[in-house]
Design a protein around this motif. Structure first.
Motif, PDB file in Angstrom:
ATOM      1  N   TRP A 132       0.832  -1.216   0.000  1.00 52.45           N
ATOM      2  CA  TRP A 132       0.000   0.000   0.000  1.00 52.45           C
ATOM      3  C   TRP A 132       0.862   1.259   0.000  1.00 52.45           C
ATOM      4  N   VAL A 133       1.929   1.240   0.770  1.00 52.39           N
ATOM      5  CA  VAL A 133       2.814   2.405   0.846  1.00 52.39           C
ATOM      6  C   VAL A 133       3.439   2.674  -0.520  1.00 52.39           C
ATOM      7  N   ARG A 134       3.866   1.607  -1.183  1.00 50.31           N
ATOM      8  CA  ARG A 134       4.460   1.766  -2.509  1.00 50.31           C
ATOM      9  C   ARG A 134       3.424   2.279  -3.517  1.00 50.31           C
ATOM     10  N   GLN A 135       2.186   1.759  -3.420  1.00 48.60           N
ATOM     11  CA  GLN A 135       1.135   2.191  -4.352  1.00 48.60           C
ATOM     12  C   GLN A 135       0.677   3.613  -4.036  1.00 48.60           C
ATOM     13  N   GLY A 136       0.830   4.039  -2.773  1.00 43.77           N
ATOM     14  CA  GLY A 136       0.394   5.373  -2.358  1.00 43.77           C
ATOM     15  C   GLY A 136      -1.002   5.355  -1.790  1.00 43.77           C
ATOM     16  N   LEU A 137      -1.150   4.894  -0.544  1.00 43.05           N
ATOM     17  CA  LEU A 137      -2.496   4.824   0.044  1.00 43.05           C
ATOM     18  C   LEU A 137      -2.875   6.178   0.625  1.00 43.05           C
ATOM     19  N   GLY A 161     -11.689  -7.553   4.259  1.00 45.86           N
ATOM     20  CA  GLY A 161     -12.639  -6.530   3.817  1.00 45.86           C
ATOM     21  C   GLY A 161     -13.550  -7.019   2.706  1.00 45.86           C
ATOM     22  N   GLY A 162     -14.176  -6.074   1.992  1.00 42.32           N
ATOM     23  CA  GLY A 162     -15.029  -6.400   0.850  1.00 42.32           C
ATOM     24  C   GLY A 162     -16.134  -7.392   1.203  1.00 42.32           C
ATOM     25  N   GLY A 200      -7.500  -4.673   8.747  1.00 44.60           N
ATOM     26  CA  GLY A 200      -7.033  -4.377   7.392  1.00 44.60           C
ATOM     27  C   GLY A 200      -8.083  -4.714   6.355  1.00 44.60           C
ATOM     28  N   SER A 201      -7.742  -4.427   5.100  1.00 41.86           N
ATOM     29  CA  SER A 201      -8.692  -4.659   4.012  1.00 41.86           C
ATOM     30  C   SER A 201      -7.892  -5.030   2.765  1.00 41.86           C
ATOM     31  N   THR A 202      -7.337  -6.222   2.762  1.00 43.97           N
ATOM     32  CA  THR A 202      -6.466  -6.607   1.648  1.00 43.97           C
ATOM     33  C   THR A 202      -7.227  -6.742   0.330  1.00 43.97           C
ATOM     34  N   SER A 203      -8.547  -7.014   0.384  1.00 43.84           N
ATOM     35  CA  SER A 203      -9.265  -7.111  -0.898  1.00 43.84           C
ATOM     36  C   SER A 203      -9.995  -5.811  -1.225  1.00 43.84           C
ATOM     37  N   PRO A 221     -11.571  -1.916   0.897  1.00 43.36           N
ATOM     38  CA  PRO A 221     -11.891  -1.224   2.150  1.00 43.36           C
ATOM     39  C   PRO A 221     -13.374  -0.929   2.330  1.00 43.36           C
ATOM     40  N   GLU A 222     -14.144  -0.909   1.241  1.00 49.11           N
ATOM     41  CA  GLU A 222     -15.578  -0.614   1.353  1.00 49.11           C
ATOM     42  C   GLU A 222     -16.319  -1.914   1.622  1.00 49.11           C
ATOM     43  N   VAL A 223     -17.229  -1.882   2.616  1.00 46.84           N
ATOM     44  CA  VAL A 223     -18.017  -3.077   2.900  1.00 46.84           C
ATOM     45  C   VAL A 223     -19.485  -2.688   2.995  1.00 46.84           C
ATOM     46  N   SER A 224     -20.377  -3.654   2.763  1.00 44.00           N
ATOM     47  CA  SER A 224     -21.793  -3.369   2.974  1.00 44.00           C
ATOM     48  C   SER A 224     -22.284  -4.270   4.092  1.00 44.00           C
ATOM     49  N   MET A 225     -23.209  -3.741   4.880  1.00 44.89           N
ATOM     50  CA  MET A 225     -23.709  -4.545   5.981  1.00 44.89           C
ATOM     51  C   MET A 225     -25.161  -4.253   6.278  1.00 44.89           C
ATOM     52  N   ASN A 226     -25.839  -5.283   6.751  1.00 45.47           N
ATOM     53  CA  ASN A 226     -27.202  -5.135   7.213  1.00 45.47           C
ATOM     54  C   ASN A 226     -27.118  -5.013   8.735  1.00 45.47           C
TER      55      ASN A 226
END
Ligand code: ZN
Length: 342
Positions: A45-50, A244-245, A265-268, A270-275
């Motif tokens: 993530w650091v290399r990609q620029g989070l 994640g996801g 963390g959220s390796t797949s 970061p956005e999740v949906s939940m009921n």
């Protein structure tokens, strides 16, 4: 010295193996000759620029590892040359209320080595003396360089955040990852039943070897049904989650009454949906977790010294092959940790 440096964010091709000056210790720092540097997902993530804190460029990644002290600053008293030490990833001020009460990872100025500072993908690194933690005599081998970040994270999630108790059932997601393989071992050492979930047979095989009581392939099998069948319909008491996801949503369905889902963390995605009904009806708890305190790492080392835990290393790469090593992790082929050897 040689180091792996990047000057801008991007794909693995921005990683450049090159000569840089050997760091000099400040008064309260030690310089360590790195024996093995661990690769963590954070490095990618650091290399990609989070999004988040800005990172120093040009940048050397690498949050943790192991090495030998070769130089000590003028005011360092508790450490000496030739000592073998862990490179502990968390940097904190040491003065604030959180630091003084033992919760350094809650320090307002908390930072991580190799993320907000220069890291361990190098032959040498200078770190504050508090971050050089003596290796117990009972531990040997380069593999132990993989321990600090993932075992600290898993310990904090299981015991400090989720307050896992003996006899409970713990579901560990991404069981073949560094945090996953650490969490399985810690949860078993604490007398729980462990369900390990992963997306490939070889990762589930590792989970079984580490002591998992049940394994579930979350790509090919129904996670909720598998967990419910194993727990007499109750669901898991604790879920260790960092993918994640969609997996996060599946976990909410597998969570039991008064269950604690901890995410680090959220390796797949970061956005999740939940009921929310899944949460309030069952008195569910969702907890965040980020690294852990220094005393928790010392607890981890005691468990290693007693032979209750072992480092899980898939393979090592020479430091100059950092691109290949990160590509290997991005392809999700790794089963356990990857180390870079300078
Ligand atoms: Zn502080």
């Amino acid at each position: 010295m040689k180091a792996v440096v990047f000057e801008k964010h991007g794909g693995v091709d921005v990683l450049d193996y090159r000569d840089v000056p050997i760091p000099f210790p400040k008064e309260k720092e030690v310089v360590i000759r790195v024996e093995a540097a661990s690769i963590n997902h954070l490095d990618i993530w650091v290399r990609q620029g989070l999004p988040g804190p800005s990172i120093p460029l040009p940048h050397i990644s690498g949050c943790d590892g192991i090495g030998e002290i070769v130089e000590i600053g003028k005011q360092v008293t508790a450490l000496s040359k030739d000592q073998r030490v862990f490179i502990f990833p968390g940097l904190s001020c040491g003065q604030c209320e959180s630091c003084r009460t033992g919760w350094d990872s809650l320090c307002p100025s908390y930072r991580i080595i190799g993320y907000q500072t220069q890291g361990t993908y190098a032959e040498y690194i200078a770190i504050p003396e508090e971050n050089a933690i003596a290796v117990p005599e009972s531990l040997s081998g380069k593999e132990i360089g993989s321990i600090p970040l993932v075992f600290l994270t898993a310990y904090h999630m299981l015991f400090t955040r989720a307050k896992t108790r003996v006899g409970e059932t713990v579901l560990v997601m991404a069981a073949g990852s560094g945090v996953g393989s650490a969490a399985i071992q810690l949860a078993k050492a604490a007398g729980t039943r462990v369900i390990a979930a992963a997306g490939s047979p070889v990762k589930l095989e590792l989970a079984k070897k580490l002591g998992a009581d049940l394994t579930i392939d979350y790509v090919r099998e129904d996670l909720k049904e598998g967990v419910r069948a194993f727990t007499d319909g109750n669901g898991a008491d604790v879920i260790i989650e960092h993918t994640g996801g969609e997996n996060f949503t599946k976990c909410l369905h597998a969570l039991g009454r008064n269950g604690r889902l901890v995410t680090c963390g959220s390796t797949s995605a970061p956005e999740v949906s939940m009921n929310v009904r899944l949460l309030f009806v069952k008195h569910g708890n969702i907890l965040g977790s980020y690294m852990g305190a220094r005393w928790e790492f010392l607890e981890v080392l005691k468990l290693f010294s007693r032979g209750l835990l072992k480092p899980v290393v898939d393979r090592t790469f020479p430091l100059k092959e950092a691109r290949e090593a990160q590509t290997y992790i991005e392809s999700r082929k790794n089963v356990g940790k990857i180390l870079l050897i300078p």
